[in-house]
Design a protein around this motif. Structure first.
Motif, mmCIF file in Angstrom:
data_model
loop_
_atom_site.group_PDB
_atom_site.id
_atom_site.type_symbol
_atom_site.label_atom_id
_atom_site.label_comp_id
_atom_site.label_asym_id
_atom_site.label_seq_id
_atom_site.Cartn_x
_atom_site.Cartn_y
_atom_site.Cartn_z
ATOM 1 N N LEU A 1 13.882 6.965 -2.605
ATOM 2 C CA LEU A 1 15.177 6.908 -1.949
ATOM 3 C C LEU A 1 16.090 8.018 -2.443
ATOM 4 N N GLU A 2 15.996 8.312 -3.742
ATOM 5 C CA GLU A 2 16.852 9.334 -4.328
ATOM 6 C C GLU A 2 16.236 9.801 -5.643
ATOM 7 N N MET B 1 3.651 -25.615 1.460
ATOM 8 C CA MET B 1 3.019 -24.493 0.818
ATOM 9 C C MET B 1 3.746 -23.222 1.258
ATOM 10 N N LYS B 2 3.910 -22.317 0.338
ATOM 11 C CA LYS B 2 4.536 -21.053 0.699
ATOM 12 C C LYS B 2 3.578 -19.906 0.412
ATOM 13 N N ARG B 3 3.723 -18.875 1.214
ATOM 14 C CA ARG B 3 2.906 -17.672 1.061
ATOM 15 C C ARG B 3 3.797 -16.460 1.245
ATOM 16 N N ILE B 4 3.537 -15.440 0.485
ATOM 17 C CA ILE B 4 4.281 -14.192 0.635
ATOM 18 C C ILE B 4 3.649 -13.415 1.776
ATOM 19 N N LYS B 5 4.444 -13.125 2.788
ATOM 20 C CA LYS B 5 3.954 -12.366 3.938
ATOM 21 C C LYS B 5 4.151 -10.871 3.718
ATOM 22 N N GLU B 6 5.307 -10.495 3.189
ATOM 23 C CA GLU B 6 5.627 -9.103 2.911
ATOM 24 C C GLU B 6 6.467 -9.055 1.651
ATOM 25 N N ALA B 7 6.286 -8.006 0.857
ATOM 26 C CA ALA B 7 7.064 -7.902 -0.375
ATOM 27 C C ALA B 7 7.289 -6.438 -0.736
ATOM 28 N N CYS B 8 8.450 -6.195 -1.290
ATOM 29 C CA CYS B 8 8.815 -4.850 -1.707
ATOM 30 C C CYS B 8 9.762 -4.979 -2.890
ATOM 31 N N ILE B 9 9.768 -3.995 -3.756
ATOM 32 C CA ILE B 9 10.646 -4.018 -4.916
ATOM 33 C C ILE B 9 11.409 -2.698 -4.981
ATOM 34 N N TRP B 10 12.670 -2.761 -5.370
ATOM 35 C CA TRP B 10 13.501 -1.569 -5.536
ATOM 36 C C TRP B 10 13.646 -1.325 -7.026
ATOM 37 N N LYS B 11 13.489 -0.086 -7.457
ATOM 38 C CA LYS B 11 13.621 0.250 -8.874
ATOM 39 C C LYS B 11 14.537 1.458 -9.030
ATOM 40 N N THR B 12 15.269 1.458 -10.107
ATOM 41 C CA THR B 12 15.987 2.646 -10.553
ATOM 42 C C THR B 12 15.434 2.959 -11.931
ATOM 43 N N ILE B 13 14.796 4.109 -12.058
ATOM 44 C CA ILE B 13 14.126 4.479 -13.296
ATOM 45 C C ILE B 13 14.815 5.705 -13.880
ATOM 46 N N SER B 14 15.148 5.652 -15.160
ATOM 47 C CA SER B 14 15.729 6.793 -15.857
ATOM 48 C C SER B 14 14.648 7.426 -16.711
ATOM 49 N N PHE B 15 14.355 8.672 -16.443
ATOM 50 C CA PHE B 15 13.420 9.439 -17.262
ATOM 51 C C PHE B 15 14.272 10.268 -18.214
ATOM 52 N N TYR C 1 5.104 -4.340 -3.844
ATOM 53 C CA TYR C 1 5.030 -5.305 -4.940
ATOM 54 C C TYR C 1 3.617 -5.851 -5.017
ATOM 55 N N ASN C 2 2.977 -5.608 -6.164
ATOM 56 C CA ASN C 2 1.575 -5.985 -6.354
ATOM 57 C C ASN C 2 0.750 -5.448 -5.182
ATOM 58 N N ASP C 3 -0.056 -6.263 -4.567
ATOM 59 C CA ASP C 3 -0.877 -5.799 -3.440
ATOM 60 C C ASP C 3 -0.430 -6.425 -2.129
ATOM 61 N N HIS C 4 0.781 -6.947 -2.094
ATOM 62 C CA HIS C 4 1.284 -7.590 -0.885
ATOM 63 C C HIS C 4 1.578 -6.549 0.196
ATOM 64 N N PRO C 5 1.428 -6.895 1.449
ATOM 65 C CA PRO C 5 1.802 -5.995 2.532
ATOM 66 C C PRO C 5 3.296 -5.676 2.453
ATOM 67 N N VAL C 6 3.673 -4.475 2.875
ATOM 68 C CA VAL C 6 5.087 -4.078 2.811
ATOM 69 C C VAL C 6 5.794 -4.204 4.157
ATOM 70 N N GLY C 7 5.056 -4.417 5.217
ATOM 71 C CA GLY C 7 5.691 -4.580 6.530
ATOM 72 C C GLY C 7 6.562 -3.386 6.863
ATOM 73 N N HIS C 8 7.800 -3.655 7.273
ATOM 74 C CA HIS C 8 8.722 -2.592 7.665
ATOM 75 C C HIS C 8 9.645 -2.170 6.526
ATOM 76 N N TYR C 9 9.431 -2.660 5.325
ATOM 77 C CA TYR C 9 10.299 -2.349 4.195
ATOM 78 C C TYR C 9 10.397 -0.852 3.886
ATOM 79 N N LEU C 10 9.324 -0.133 4.101
ATOM 80 C CA LEU C 10 9.319 1.287 3.753
ATOM 81 C C LEU C 10 9.691 2.194 4.922
ATOM 82 N N ASP C 11 9.980 1.608 6.072
ATOM 83 C CA ASP C 11 10.406 2.404 7.226
ATOM 84 C C ASP C 11 11.838 2.886 7.022
ATOM 85 N N GLY C 12 12.106 4.076 7.563
ATOM 86 C CA GLY C 12 13.454 4.630 7.614
ATOM 87 C C GLY C 12 14.314 4.307 6.552
#
Length: 80
Positions: free
Chosen positions: A51-52, A1-15, A69-80
């Motif tokens: 990021l920019e 069985m697998k479980r997502i412990k931490e998740a983060c997504i990177w996006k580049t959005i053009s407005f 990503y969704n409601d998953h914990p982000v852990g250290h992904y958003l640090d520094g």
């Protein structure tokens, strides 16, 4: 069985401006759209880090963002 412990997504959005808009009005509309996008992330409680944020000479905005990503914990992904 697998479980997502931490998740983060990177996006580049053009407005982008609408083609039929005046340059000044279009640039103002794009800035308002970017502000509304950020406000919607805050309202939903989404954890994120910009990021920019680059305004192009034509008034368009490119946003590079790292966000929860969704409601998953982000852990250290958003640090520094």
């Amino acid at each position: 069985m697998k479980r997502i412990k931490e998740a983060c997504i990177w996006k580049t959005i053009s407005f982008l401006m609408k083609d039929d808009m005046d340059q000044e009005l279009g640039a103002a509309a794009v800035k308002a759209e970017v502000a509304a996008y950020k406000a919607s992330l805050d309202r939903r409680g989404t954890k994120y880090r910009i990021l920019e944020e680059t305004t192009q000479p034509d008034g368009n905005v490119i946003l590079k963002i790292k966000m929860q990503y969704n409601d998953h914990p982000v852990g250290h992904y958003l640090d520094g």
